[in-house]
Write a protein that holds these residues in place. Structure first.
Motif, PDB file in Angstrom:
ATOM      1  N   ILE A 187       0.830  -1.204   0.000  1.00 34.32           N
ATOM      2  CA  ILE A 187       0.000   0.000   0.000  1.00 34.32           C
ATOM      3  C   ILE A 187       0.867   1.259   0.000  1.00 34.32           C
ATOM      4  O   ILE A 187       0.581   2.225  -0.720  1.00 34.32           O
ATOM      5  CB  ILE A 187      -0.953  -0.011   1.208  1.00 34.32           C
ATOM      6  CG1 ILE A 187      -1.919  -1.195   1.107  1.00 34.32           C
ATOM      7  CG2 ILE A 187      -1.709   1.302   1.321  1.00 34.32           C
ATOM      8  CD1 ILE A 187      -2.734  -1.250  -0.163  1.00 34.32           C
ATOM      9  N   ASP A 188       1.927   1.265   0.800  1.00 32.03           N
ATOM     10  CA  ASP A 188       2.822   2.427   0.837  1.00 32.03           C
ATOM     11  C   ASP A 188       3.456   2.669  -0.532  1.00 32.03           C
ATOM     12  O   ASP A 188       3.546   3.812  -0.998  1.00 32.03           O
ATOM     13  CB  ASP A 188       3.911   2.224   1.887  1.00 32.03           C
ATOM     14  CG  ASP A 188       3.373   2.266   3.310  1.00 32.03           C
ATOM     15  OD1 ASP A 188       2.218   2.707   3.497  1.00 32.03           O
ATOM     16  OD2 ASP A 188       4.089   1.854   4.233  1.00 32.03           O
ATOM     17  N   ALA A 189       3.904   1.577  -1.174  1.00 32.80           N
ATOM     18  CA  ALA A 189       4.530   1.715  -2.490  1.00 32.80           C
ATOM     19  C   ALA A 189       3.526   2.204  -3.529  1.00 32.80           C
ATOM     20  O   ALA A 189       3.848   3.021  -4.403  1.00 32.80           O
ATOM     21  CB  ALA A 189       5.128   0.371  -2.927  1.00 32.80           C
ATOM     22  N   LEU A 190       2.299   1.708  -3.435  1.00 28.32           N
ATOM     23  CA  LEU A 190       1.265   2.115  -4.375  1.00 28.32           C
ATOM     24  C   LEU A 190       0.889   3.584  -4.179  1.00 28.32           C
ATOM     25  O   LEU A 190       0.705   4.331  -5.152  1.00 28.32           O
ATOM     26  CB  LEU A 190       0.040   1.223  -4.183  1.00 28.32           C
ATOM     27  CG  LEU A 190      -1.048   1.219  -5.258  1.00 28.32           C
ATOM     28  CD1 LEU A 190      -0.456   1.041  -6.649  1.00 28.32           C
ATOM     29  CD2 LEU A 190      -2.059   0.131  -4.962  1.00 28.32           C
ATOM     30  N   ALA A 191       0.792   4.016  -2.928  1.00 30.55           N
ATOM     31  CA  ALA A 191       0.488   5.428  -2.651  1.00 30.55           C
ATOM     32  C   ALA A 191       1.569   6.334  -3.210  1.00 30.55           C
ATOM     33  O   ALA A 191       1.273   7.382  -3.819  1.00 30.55           O
ATOM     34  CB  ALA A 191       0.352   5.644  -1.140  1.00 30.55           C
ATOM     35  N   GLU A 192       2.814   5.952  -3.040  1.00 31.48           N
ATOM     36  CA  GLU A 192       3.928   6.746  -3.568  1.00 31.48           C
ATOM     37  C   GLU A 192       3.873   6.799  -5.089  1.00 31.48           C
ATOM     38  O   GLU A 192       4.056   7.863  -5.696  1.00 31.48           O
ATOM     39  CB  GLU A 192       5.250   6.134  -3.097  1.00 31.48           C
ATOM     40  CG  GLU A 192       6.489   6.688  -3.771  1.00 31.48           C
ATOM     41  CD  GLU A 192       6.747   8.158  -3.472  1.00 31.48           C
ATOM     42  OE1 GLU A 192       7.407   8.823  -4.301  1.00 31.48           O
ATOM     43  OE2 GLU A 192       6.291   8.647  -2.415  1.00 31.48           O
ATOM     44  N   GLN A 193       3.598   5.658  -5.719  1.00 29.31           N
ATOM     45  CA  GLN A 193       3.563   5.609  -7.183  1.00 29.31           C
ATOM     46  C   GLN A 193       2.427   6.462  -7.738  1.00 29.31           C
ATOM     47  O   GLN A 193       2.613   7.224  -8.695  1.00 29.31           O
ATOM     48  CB  GLN A 193       3.404   4.157  -7.647  1.00 29.31           C
ATOM     49  CG  GLN A 193       3.411   3.998  -9.152  1.00 29.31           C
ATOM     50  CD  GLN A 193       3.243   2.564  -9.615  1.00 29.31           C
ATOM     51  OE1 GLN A 193       2.899   2.315 -10.763  1.00 29.31           O
ATOM     52  NE2 GLN A 193       3.463   1.606  -8.724  1.00 29.31           N
ATOM     53  N   ILE A 194       1.240   6.352  -7.147  1.00 27.83           N
ATOM     54  CA  ILE A 194       0.086   7.107  -7.638  1.00 27.83           C
ATOM     55  C   ILE A 194       0.295   8.607  -7.430  1.00 27.83           C
ATOM     56  O   ILE A 194       0.004   9.419  -8.309  1.00 27.83           O
ATOM     57  CB  ILE A 194      -1.204   6.618  -6.958  1.00 27.83           C
ATOM     58  CG1 ILE A 194      -1.506   5.176  -7.372  1.00 27.83           C
ATOM     59  CG2 ILE A 194      -2.382   7.527  -7.320  1.00 27.83           C
ATOM     60  CD1 ILE A 194      -2.609   4.521  -6.566  1.00 27.83           C
TER      61      ILE A 194
END
Length: 513
Positions: A129-136
Motif C-alpha cells: 500500500i505504501d509503495a502504491l500510494a507513492e507511485q500514484i
C-alpha cells in the motif's frame, strides 16, 4: 472471425520467440493470449456506448493509446503494438499484406501476482500500500493538466455521471428499502455537489483535473520484479481518464474498504496526501468514493436482470446492497478530534500518529514533511531556524483547521515541546469545536538513542534530527501545565500494548484516562 482468430493464434510457429504454453484470458472487451514469456492483448469488436471498438482502425488507435498511456506508469511491461495479417484461419504476426487485427504485446506475468489475488490469499501488506500510494502520488503530480478550455473536469461534467448512475439504477430496483436508500444517496449527492460547487470549479482552474489512470483498484495492480506496478489504465474513454486526481485516488480507497481493509485504506489515503499536499482534496474525497461505490453497485445490478437462478439473483442483489451501503457510509458525519504528539525526536511519535491514521481514519500532518514543503531550502540553518520553526507550526495549524472543517480527525506529528505551540493547537481545536488531545510519547534516553540509530541506518525517515538535536530538545522543553495534563494521555512507547489501550480509549470517546 474473432473466435476463429483467437483459436488460430494458438500456434507456436507464428511467434518469433519460444512458446511454453497457451492460455487465453477473456473479458467483456478483450482477449489476452498468453504464450509463456509474452502476452498478446486483442480488443473485441464491441460497442458498449462508453467504448466503441467495432472499427478496425479504432482498435488500432486504442491499442496505440493503451501502449502510450500505460508506459507512463510501467517499464518493460507494455512493449509494442503488432499488426496481425493474413486471414482469421491463417494469421501472421507482423506479416505481409493487409492488417486484419492489432495486438498489444506485453511481458507476461503470473495472474497470482495481481494484488487482488494476493489480497484473497491474505498476502496484501502495508508495504504494498505504501509503495502504491507513492507511485500514484508521483504519477498524479507529473500527469498532464486538462486545460481550462476543455469541458472535462468542470462541475457539470463531474455531476453528469453521478446523476446518470441514479437514473440507471432506479428502474432496476424492486424493494421499497432499496429505493428509499437510493433516494437518500441521491439527495446527499445533490446537496454535497451544490455545497462543493465552488471547490469543483476551483480545482478545475487550479490544475487538479489531469490525464489520470481512471481505473485504479487492486485487480489492476501487480507485483513485478519485486515492485508494485499499476497497469491497465483507461484508454478508450477520455472523460473516465481525464478527471480530478482525487476521483482517481478514491477508487482504490473504496476498493480497499469494500474488501474490509479500512486500516490499509486510511494508510493509503494518508500517504497519498502526505506526498502531494493536496489537502483540499479531502473535501471532495467522500463524494468521489460514494460515486465509485455506486458505479460498482450499478454494474452488479446490470447482471441481475440477466440472471434466472434465484440463488444467483440473491447473490447479485447482496453485492449491490453491499456497495450501496458502503456509499451510504460516506454520507455519515465522522467523529472528529485534533490530537498532537508530544516528545523529542525519535521517541516514536510518528508510529503513534500512524496508529491513529489506521484505526480512526485521521489525517496525519508531519512537521518534518510539511517543513520541507513550506521552506524552499535544503540548508539546515534555514530549515531549522527559529523563524522556520514558527512558520512550520503556523502552517500545521492552518492546514489542520482546513482538514477539520472538511470533516476529518487530525493528528499533528511534531515535538510540541513549547507551551505556546501547544496552546496554538488547542485554539484550533476550540475554534473547530472538536476534542483536543495531547499524546505524550515517552521512552528512556538509551532506547531513544537506539531507535535514532536504526532510523538513520534505514535512511527513509524525513527527519534530520541527530542525537545532539535530541539532547538540545530535552534541555529546552517546557513541561506540560496542570491544565494541559488534563487533556494528556502518556504513552510508554517501549510497549506497543500501551498504544492499543490509548486507541481503545479514543474509540470510546476517551471516558477515562
Amino acid at each position: 472471425m474473432s473466435q476463429t482468430l483467437i483459436a488460430a493464434l494458438q500456434n507456436p510457429a507464428l511467434y518469433p520467440h519460444p512458446v511454453t504454453a497457451f492460455n487465453v484470458i477473456e473479458t467483456h472487451i478483450s482477449w489476452v493470449v498468453l504464450t509463456g514469456e509474452y502476452a498478446y492483448k486483442i480488443k473485441k469488436p464491441v460497442n458498449f456506448g462508453f467504448l466503441d471498438f467495432t472499427d478496425l482502425n479504432a482498435r488500432g488507435h486504442f491499442c496505440r493509446e493503451e501502449l502510450r498511456l500505460n508506459q507512463r506508469l510501467t517499464e518493460g511491461l507494455y512493449l509494442d503494438v503488432v499488426p496481425i495479417t493474413g486471414t482469421a484461419e491463417a494469421p501472421q504476426i507482423a506479416g505481409e499484406g493487409p492488417v486484419i487485427e492489432y495486438a498489444i504485446k506485453m511481458r507476461e506475468f503470473p495472474q497470482s501476482q495481481l494484488l487482488s489475488e494476493m489480497e484473497k490469499r491474505g498476502e496484501l501488506t502495508e508495504q504494498h500500500i505504501d509503495a502504491l500510494a507513492e507511485q500514484i502520488a508521483r504519477f498524479h503530480l507529473s500527469a498532464p493538466v486538462v486545460g481550462a478550455t476543455n469541458e472535462l473536469g468542470s462541475p457539470d461534467s463531474v455531476m453528469a455521471p453521478v446523476r446518470q448512475n441514479f437514473e440507471q439504477i432506479r428502474p432496476m430496483l424492486e424493494h421499497t428499502e432499496d429505493l428509499a436508500q437510493l433516494d437518500h444517496l441521491e439527495a446527499w449527492a445533490e446537496e454535497h455537489f451544490a455545497r462543493l460547487h465552488p471547490l469543483f470549479e476551483r480545482r478545475k482552474n487550479e490544475g487538479f483535473i489531469r490525464e489520470c489512470h481512471g481505473d485504479i483498484y487492486l485487480a489492476n495492480v501487480t507485483q513485478l520484479d519485486g515492485q508494485v506496478v499499476l497497469f491497465d489504465c483507461i484508454e478508450f474513454n477520455e472523460p473516465f481518464r481525464m478527471t480530478d486526481v482525487i476521483a482517481d485516488t478514491a477508487f482504490l480507497a473504496m476498493d480497499l474498504e469494500d474488501r474490509k481493509h479500512k486500516a490499509l485504506a486510511h494508510r493509503f489515503i494518508n500517504a497519498y496526501f502526505e506526498r502531494t499536499g493536496d489537502y483540499d482534496g479531502l473535501y471532495v474525497l467522500p463524494f468521489y468514493k460514494a460515486y465509485r461505490a455506486m458505479v460498482r453497485a450499478k454494474i452488479n445490478l446490470f447482471q441481475y436482470g440477466q440472471a434466472s437462478d434465484p440463488a444467483q439473483k440473491a447473490e447479485i442483489l447482496a453485492r449491490y446492497r453491499n456497495y450501496a451501503s458502503l456509499a451510504e457510509s460516506y454520507c455519515a458525519i465522522p467523529y472528529c478530534l485534533l490530537a498532537i504528539t508530544h516528545g523529542v525526536s525519535a521517541v516514536g511519535k510518528s508510529s503513534a500518529a500512524l496508529k491513529l491514521v489506521e484505526t480512526l481514519g485521521a489525517i496525519r500532518l508531519r512537521s518534518d514533511v510539511e517543513r520541507k514543503r513550506l521552506i524552499k531550502s535544503e540548508a539546515p540553518e534555514v530549515l531549522y531556524s527559529a523563524e522556520s520553526g514558527r512558520a512550520t507550526y503556523d502552517h500545521l495549524h492552518h492546514v489542520a483547521a482546513n482538514i477539520l472543517q472538511a470533516g476529518y480527525p487530525v493528528v499533528l506529528d511534531a515535538t510540541y515541546l513549547k507551551q505556546a505551540q501547544r496552546e496554538a493547537a488547542a485554539e484550533v481545536a476550540e475554534t473547530a469545536a472538536v476534542l483536543f488531545l495531547i499524546i505524550d510519547c515517552y521512552a528512556p534516553d538509551t532506547v531513544i538513542a537506539q531507535w535514532l540509530a536504526e532510523r538513520q541506518a534505514e535512511g527513509r525517515d524525513p527527519s534530520d534530527a541527530t542525537l545532539a538535536v535530541i539532547q538540545a530538545q530535552q534541555q529546552g522543553r517546557e513541561p506540560l501545565t496542570e491544565q494541559e495534563l488534563i487533556r494528556t494521555r502518556r504513552v510508554d512507547m517501549t510497549d506497543p500494548a500501551n498504544l492499543d489501550v490509548l486507541i481503545k480509549a479514543m474509540q470510546d470517546k476517551l471516558p477515562v484516562n
